[in-house]
Design a protein around this motif. Structure first.
Motif, PDB file in Angstrom:
ATOM      1  N   UNK A  14      50.145 123.836  16.852  1.00  0.00           N
ATOM      2  CA  UNK A  14      49.330 123.974  15.657  1.00  0.00           C
ATOM      3  C   UNK A  14      50.151 124.063  14.337  1.00  0.00           C
ATOM      4  N   UNK A  15      49.656 123.959  13.393  1.00  0.00           N
ATOM      5  CA  UNK A  15      50.204 123.839  11.996  1.00  0.00           C
ATOM      6  C   UNK A  15      49.641 124.920  11.130  1.00  0.00           C
ATOM      7  N   UNK A  16      50.063 125.875  10.545  1.00  0.00           N
ATOM      8  CA  UNK A  16      49.575 126.925   9.543  1.00  0.00           C
ATOM      9  C   UNK A  16      50.538 126.833   8.469  1.00  0.00           C
ATOM     10  N   UNK A  17      49.558 126.931   7.188  1.00  0.00           N
ATOM     11  CA  UNK A  17      50.558 127.261   5.895  1.00  0.00           C
ATOM     12  C   UNK A  17      50.619 128.329   5.757  1.00  0.00           C
ATOM     13  N   UNK A  25      53.657 125.973  15.127  1.00  0.00           N
ATOM     14  CA  UNK A  25      53.336 127.106  15.990  1.00  0.00           C
ATOM     15  C   UNK A  25      53.250 126.414  17.033  1.00  0.00           C
ATOM     16  N   UNK A  26      53.738 126.933  18.187  1.00  0.00           N
ATOM     17  CA  UNK A  26      53.550 126.725  19.592  1.00  0.00           C
ATOM     18  C   UNK A  26      52.747 127.900  20.346  1.00  0.00           C
ATOM     19  N   UNK A  46      67.753 126.541  16.222  1.00  0.00           N
ATOM     20  CA  UNK A  46      67.095 126.403  17.152  1.00  0.00           C
ATOM     21  C   UNK A  46      65.721 126.055  16.820  1.00  0.00           C
ATOM     22  N   UNK A  47      64.704 126.180  17.883  1.00  0.00           N
ATOM     23  CA  UNK A  47      63.490 125.947  17.728  1.00  0.00           C
ATOM     24  C   UNK A  47      62.543 126.823  18.525  1.00  0.00           C
ATOM     25  N   UNK A  48      61.354 126.993  18.280  1.00  0.00           N
ATOM     26  CA  UNK A  48      60.541 127.673  19.024  1.00  0.00           C
ATOM     27  C   UNK A  48      60.117 127.055  20.663  1.00  0.00           C
ATOM     28  N   UNK A  64      51.179 133.625  24.507  1.00  0.00           N
ATOM     29  CA  UNK A  64      52.444 133.675  23.827  1.00  0.00           C
ATOM     30  C   UNK A  64      52.404 132.541  22.712  1.00  0.00           C
ATOM     31  N   UNK A  65      52.987 133.066  21.562  1.00  0.00           N
ATOM     32  CA  UNK A  65      53.110 132.485  20.288  1.00  0.00           C
ATOM     33  C   UNK A  65      54.561 132.227  19.929  1.00  0.00           C
ATOM     34  N   UNK A  66      55.001 131.030  19.630  1.00  0.00           N
ATOM     35  CA  UNK A  66      56.347 131.037  19.085  1.00  0.00           C
ATOM     36  C   UNK A  66      56.510 130.094  17.602  1.00  0.00           C
ATOM     37  N   UNK A  67      56.982 130.495  16.879  1.00  0.00           N
ATOM     38  CA  UNK A  67      57.207 129.926  15.512  1.00  0.00           C
ATOM     39  C   UNK A  67      58.599 129.064  15.291  1.00  0.00           C
TER      40      UNK A  67
END
Length: 298
Positions: A14-17, A25-26, A46-48, A64-67
């Motif tokens: 997903x993409x959030x502003x 966002x994963x 690193x990355x989410x 679970x949510x990763x940014x």
């Protein structure tokens, strides 16, 4: 061609502003009544997607949510030539306002992300139900007398900004990952390389703004950080690998005794050490990490 890791629980993108910047966002799993989401924030360079292996190791199919932090992964760069630590807190605050405005979350951070999470939990106590810090040691205290030299270094680097070298193939990116962390299996490195880098006409470039490599003109002020740590109210779990990364990174500049004194100020602290693991413990021992996380978060 090496075997590529197959995720047990594929993520959705997903993409959030957030604060005017497009953030990646994963998401894994679905919201469940009465259970807060587990929000994960990664470390420097690193990355989410780095959390995929530990998400796969969780027995419970929780949300679970990763940014991807600004300037990393698929999130937009800041648009300036510098990154400020308070901006990460601002982005995290905006993320939680968007994803869980009415209820606290479980928050996990690794390395730089662990430092952000600790400060945030001390400032926004009501937003965090459980807090997990994976090797977010912080940094050595810096004397105010170092400010002129640090500012001069930053000004000099602005005139000759850093760059990231391209890699010929994704296999070369995977090999770089394994060079950084020999414990990372070839299959996991091959999978992670596709999230760590993107193809360009010049080759495969890391998904990171080179400006992250500039000297930070703002000194690390230990007293200010600890003022936030002391205000944490969420039960907190500190997890580190059995390899002594603190000494490896800083040597005598940041003695273990200093860090232990910092941890002693955190109320409600539990601790765990994962054997045969280094700084990237979520890569080295994802199953062991999941086994520590789930009872703490239950």
């Amino acid at each position: 061609m090496p075997h590529i890791y197959t995720p047990r629980r594929p993520h959705c993108d997903e993409f959030l502003t957030l604060r005017g910047l497009r953030h990646h966002v994963l998401r894994w799993g679905q919201p469940r009544a009465g259970e807060p989401p587990l929000v994960m924030v990664h470390g420097w360079m690193d990355v989410g997607a780095s959390f995929q292996f530990v998400v796969d190791a969780l027995e419970q199919d929780r949300e679970v949510i990763a940014l991807d932090w600004r300037g990393f992964g698929l999130s937009a760069a800041s648009g300036s030539d510098s990154y400020w630590f308070p901006d990460y807190l601002g982005d995290l605050d905006a993320l939680l306002d968007a994803l869980s405005p009415d209820a606290p979350v479980d928050l996990l951070g690794h390395s730089m992300g662990g430092n952000v999470a600790m400060s945030y939990a001390g400032v926004r106590q009501a937003r965090v139900r459980r807090l997990v810090n994976l090797e977010g040691f912080g940094m050595p205290d810096v004397s105010p007398a170092a400010a002129p030299e640090r500012l001069a270094r930053w000004l000099d680097e602005l005139k000759d900004p850093p760059s990231l070298r391209p890699y010929a193939t994704l296999a070369d990116v995977a090999e770089r990952l394994r060079k950084n962390n020999p414990r990372l299996g070839q299959d996991k490195a091959a999978w992670l390389a596709g999230h760590w880098a993107r193809e360009t006409p010049e080759g495969f470039l890391l998904n990171a703004d080179p400006a992250h490599k500039l000297a930070n003109p703002m000194l690390y002020r230990k007293a200010e950080v600890l003022a936030c740590w002391q205000r944490i109210t969420a039960p907190t779990l500190w997890v580190e690998g059995s390899d002594d990364q603190l000494t490896r990174f800083w040597g005598g500049r940041f003695p273990r005794e200093d860090f232990e004194a910092r941890l002693a100020l955190v109320p409600g602290l539990a601790r765990a050490v994962l054997q045969d693991a280094g700084h990237m413990l979520h890569h080295d021992q994802p199953e062991a990490l999941a086994a520590v996380l789930e009872p703490f978060l239950a």
